[in-house]
Design a protein around this motif. Sequence first.
Motif, PDB file in Angstrom:
ATOM      1  N   THR A 246       0.830  -1.209   0.000  1.00 30.97           N
ATOM      2  CA  THR A 246       0.000   0.000   0.000  1.00 30.97           C
ATOM      3  C   THR A 246       0.862   1.255   0.000  1.00 30.97           C
ATOM      4  OG1 THR A 246      -1.867  -1.059   1.101  1.00 30.97           O
ATOM      5  CG2 THR A 246      -1.708   1.328   1.311  1.00 30.97           C
ATOM      6  N   SER A 247       1.911   1.269   0.821  1.00 33.79           N
ATOM      7  CA  SER A 247       2.806   2.421   0.876  1.00 33.79           C
ATOM      8  C   SER A 247       3.479   2.652  -0.467  1.00 33.79           C
ATOM      9  CB  SER A 247       3.857   2.214   1.970  1.00 33.79           C
ATOM     10  OG  SER A 247       4.757   3.301   2.009  1.00 33.79           O
ATOM     11  N   ILE A 248       3.901   1.560  -1.113  1.00 33.16           N
ATOM     12  CA  ILE A 248       4.560   1.681  -2.418  1.00 33.16           C
ATOM     13  C   ILE A 248       3.563   2.146  -3.474  1.00 33.16           C
ATOM     14  CG2 ILE A 248       5.692   0.399  -4.273  1.00 33.16           C
ATOM     15  CD1 ILE A 248       6.934  -1.391  -2.103  1.00 33.16           C
ATOM     16  N   LEU A 249       2.401   1.522  -3.513  1.00 28.59           N
ATOM     17  CA  LEU A 249       1.422   1.836  -4.556  1.00 28.59           C
ATOM     18  C   LEU A 249       0.906   3.267  -4.442  1.00 28.59           C
ATOM     19  CD1 LEU A 249      -0.634  -1.476  -4.705  1.00 28.59           C
ATOM     20  CD2 LEU A 249       1.051  -0.657  -6.365  1.00 28.59           C
ATOM     21  N   THR A 250       0.605   3.707  -3.226  1.00 27.75           N
ATOM     22  CA  THR A 250       0.075   5.065  -3.077  1.00 27.75           C
ATOM     23  C   THR A 250       1.144   6.116  -3.369  1.00 27.75           C
ATOM     24  OG1 THR A 250       0.477   4.953  -0.683  1.00 27.75           O
ATOM     25  CG2 THR A 250      -1.749   4.425  -1.463  1.00 27.75           C
ATOM     26  N   TYR A 251       2.406   5.698  -3.367  1.00 27.70           N
ATOM     27  CA  TYR A 251       3.494   6.600  -3.786  1.00 27.70           C
ATOM     28  C   TYR A 251       3.478   6.809  -5.303  1.00 27.70           C
ATOM     29  CZ  TYR A 251       8.216   8.655  -3.819  1.00 27.70           C
ATOM     30  OH  TYR A 251       9.299   9.495  -3.971  1.00 27.70           O
ATOM     31  N   HIS A 252       2.749   5.954  -6.016  1.00 33.40           N
ATOM     32  CA  HIS A 252       2.621   6.066  -7.476  1.00 33.40           C
ATOM     33  C   HIS A 252       1.365   6.831  -7.883  1.00 33.40           C
ATOM     34  CE1 HIS A 252       5.527   2.786  -7.171  1.00 33.40           C
ATOM     35  NE2 HIS A 252       5.782   2.933  -8.456  1.00 33.40           N
ATOM     36  N   VAL A 253       0.614   7.360  -6.906  1.00 33.42           N
ATOM     37  CA  VAL A 253      -0.676   8.000  -7.195  1.00 33.42           C
ATOM     38  C   VAL A 253      -0.627   9.473  -6.800  1.00 33.42           C
ATOM     39  CG1 VAL A 253      -3.159   7.969  -6.761  1.00 33.42           C
ATOM     40  CG2 VAL A 253      -1.864   5.810  -6.773  1.00 33.42           C
ATOM     41  N   VAL A 254      -1.045  10.332  -7.713  1.00 37.11           N
ATOM     42  CA  VAL A 254      -1.171  11.765  -7.465  1.00 37.11           C
ATOM     43  C   VAL A 254      -2.659  12.095  -7.389  1.00 37.11           C
ATOM     44  CG1 VAL A 254      -0.705  14.076  -8.397  1.00 37.11           C
ATOM     45  CG2 VAL A 254       1.002  12.250  -8.636  1.00 37.11           C
ATOM     46  N   GLY A 255      -3.035  12.913  -6.440  1.00 36.70           N
ATOM     47  CA  GLY A 255      -4.443  13.186  -6.185  1.00 36.70           C
ATOM     48  C   GLY A 255      -5.060  14.225  -7.097  1.00 36.70           C
ATOM     49  N   ALA A 256      -4.656  14.264  -8.333  1.00 37.06           N
ATOM     50  CA  ALA A 256      -5.221  15.180  -9.327  1.00 37.06           C
ATOM     51  C   ALA A 256      -4.975  14.577 -10.705  1.00 37.06           C
ATOM     52  CB  ALA A 256      -4.586  16.568  -9.231  1.00 37.06           C
ATOM     53  N   ARG A 257      -5.827  14.930 -11.666  1.00 38.49           N
ATOM     54  CA  ARG A 257      -5.647  14.461 -13.034  1.00 38.49           C
ATOM     55  C   ARG A 257      -4.502  15.240 -13.682  1.00 38.49           C
ATOM     56  NH1 ARG A 257     -10.401  14.764 -14.255  1.00 38.49           N
ATOM     57  NH2 ARG A 257     -11.108  12.609 -14.490  1.00 38.49           N
ATOM     58  N   ALA A 258      -3.429  14.544 -14.032  1.00 39.58           N
ATOM     59  CA  ALA A 258      -2.258  15.207 -14.608  1.00 39.58           C
ATOM     60  C   ALA A 258      -1.858  14.494 -15.893  1.00 39.58           C
ATOM     61  CB  ALA A 258      -1.097  15.213 -13.618  1.00 39.58           C
ATOM     62  N   PHE A 259      -2.271  15.062 -17.023  1.00 38.61           N
ATOM     63  CA  PHE A 259      -1.802  14.573 -18.310  1.00 38.61           C
ATOM     64  C   PHE A 259      -0.358  15.030 -18.524  1.00 38.61           C
ATOM     65  CE2 PHE A 259      -6.451  14.816 -18.926  1.00 38.61           C
ATOM     66  CZ  PHE A 259      -6.703  13.540 -19.407  1.00 38.61           C
ATOM     67  N   SER A 260       0.272  14.520 -19.567  1.00 37.27           N
ATOM     68  CA  SER A 260       1.647  14.929 -19.842  1.00 37.27           C
ATOM     69  C   SER A 260       1.745  16.430 -20.071  1.00 37.27           C
ATOM     70  CB  SER A 260       2.194  14.170 -21.060  1.00 37.27           C
ATOM     71  OG  SER A 260       1.392  14.406 -22.206  1.00 37.27           O
ATOM     72  N   SER A 261       0.678  17.031 -20.578  1.00 40.86           N
ATOM     73  CA  SER A 261       0.673  18.480 -20.813  1.00 40.86           C
ATOM     74  C   SER A 261       0.663  19.279 -19.511  1.00 40.86           C
ATOM     75  CB  SER A 261      -0.539  18.873 -21.664  1.00 40.86           C
ATOM     76  OG  SER A 261      -1.743  18.411 -21.075  1.00 40.86           O
ATOM     77  N   ASP A 262       0.361  18.616 -18.392  1.00 45.11           N
ATOM     78  CA  ASP A 262       0.335  19.284 -17.088  1.00 45.11           C
ATOM     79  C   ASP A 262       1.673  19.183 -16.357  1.00 45.11           C
ATOM     80  OD1 ASP A 262      -2.506  19.901 -17.218  1.00 45.11           O
ATOM     81  OD2 ASP A 262      -2.837  17.756 -16.895  1.00 45.11           O
ATOM     82  N   LEU A 263       2.595  18.402 -16.899  1.00 42.99           N
ATOM     83  CA  LEU A 263       3.878  18.186 -16.237  1.00 42.99           C
ATOM     84  C   LEU A 263       4.899  19.210 -16.715  1.00 42.99           C
ATOM     85  CD1 LEU A 263       4.066  14.280 -16.504  1.00 42.99           C
ATOM     86  CD2 LEU A 263       3.125  15.680 -14.640  1.00 42.99           C
ATOM     87  N   THR A 264       5.740  19.677 -15.810  1.00 47.00           N
ATOM     88  CA  THR A 264       6.781  20.650 -16.136  1.00 47.00           C
ATOM     89  C   THR A 264       8.119  20.180 -15.602  1.00 47.00           C
ATOM     90  OG1 THR A 264       6.309  21.924 -14.132  1.00 47.00           O
ATOM     91  CG2 THR A 264       5.161  22.593 -16.145  1.00 47.00           C
ATOM     92  N   ASN A 265       9.183  20.695 -16.174  1.00 42.80           N
ATOM     93  CA  ASN A 265      10.525  20.282 -15.770  1.00 42.80           C
ATOM     94  C   ASN A 265      10.809  20.687 -14.332  1.00 42.80           C
ATOM     95  OD1 ASN A 265      12.988  19.028 -16.448  1.00 42.80           O
ATOM     96  ND2 ASN A 265      13.959  21.021 -16.728  1.00 42.80           N
ATOM     97  N   ASN A 266      11.397  19.756 -13.580  1.00 42.41           N
ATOM     98  CA  ASN A 266      11.751  19.951 -12.162  1.00 42.41           C
ATOM     99  C   ASN A 266      10.535  20.131 -11.262  1.00 42.41           C
ATOM    100  OD1 ASN A 266      14.574  19.800 -12.622  1.00 42.41           O
ATOM    101  ND2 ASN A 266      14.578  21.946 -13.287  1.00 42.41           N
TER     102      ASN A 266
END
Length: 319
Positions: A246-266
């Motif tokens: 559970t600790s590992i899996l929830t580390y892979h989850v972000v609590g918002a919808r983030a498409f690649s267009s929402d990601l920024t460098n750093n």
Amino acid sequence: MKLKSMVKSMTKVGLGLVMAGSVLVSCNDDDDNQGIAPNDQTIAGIVTSNSSFSTLSQAVTKAGLGATLSGNGEFTVFAPNNAAFEASGITSATLATLTTDQTKDILLYHTLASKVASSAVPAGPNAKVTTAQGDPIYVTKDARGVFVNGWKVNQADIMASNGIIHSIERVLLPAPGNLVETAQGNENLTYLVAAVVRASQGNTNVANVLASTEGLTVFAPTNQAFINAGFPTIASIQAADPDVLTSILTYHVVGARAFSSDLTNNQALNTVQGGTLLVNIGNQVTIKGRTNSTASTVIAPNVLATNGVVHVIDQVLLP
């Protein structure tokens, strides 16, 4: 084959490149592009006469939408060109395996029953817009341009006599189900599904959270990623401590919808687990966990689910 099963199959085709009803109007299945004049400036006419849209034109013909898209009305079409079909892993042979109705559903998912110029696209981010197919797309407009489900419109505002065309860099596929169902439909994510099931036997029902919570992002490690992380078999996952998983899996989850267009460098992404992930954008998008020695590469971005989005990655992220 039902639409949901078909979308799962089409999604697998796209992932394979990197890892191995509402309607516009009543249409007759016998409708096709025959009879479209060479200088026709309707949506169908423009698509048919432009060689870069030849795969899309084939799909319009098979779907029987030629008469609709050359007729009266005000439509918006997010149109994948040939390169977009190829990048999505969808060929003429793939289209040949679909029925008329299945092809129509895919095309109507690219279509709005009104004319929307790029200047009128809501800023979002990820504003929910209902398509003619009935399922939503998520649109964003900013200084970089217009994005739909994370994919960029590479040529906006191609004017037609009965609407407008926006050429887009990928084929859009409706969500096959919620986040859990989306993972279950992908044979490269069976270890992840097993981990979710095992984790749900502990103090947190991870499967229920992923299936029912709206607007999540999951960075989904492939089967090989789990093997490389020390889980050589599904049996080894089934023997693991549920709360550790559970600790590992929830580390892979972000609590918002983030498409690649929402990601920024750093960018630092806050996870449901409480830790952060570091985003790096270069030739590829990478995601690094706090104790990972190297970053994980996003190998299949923007896989839509009804309650979020999945990005397939090649390493397990470690908190």
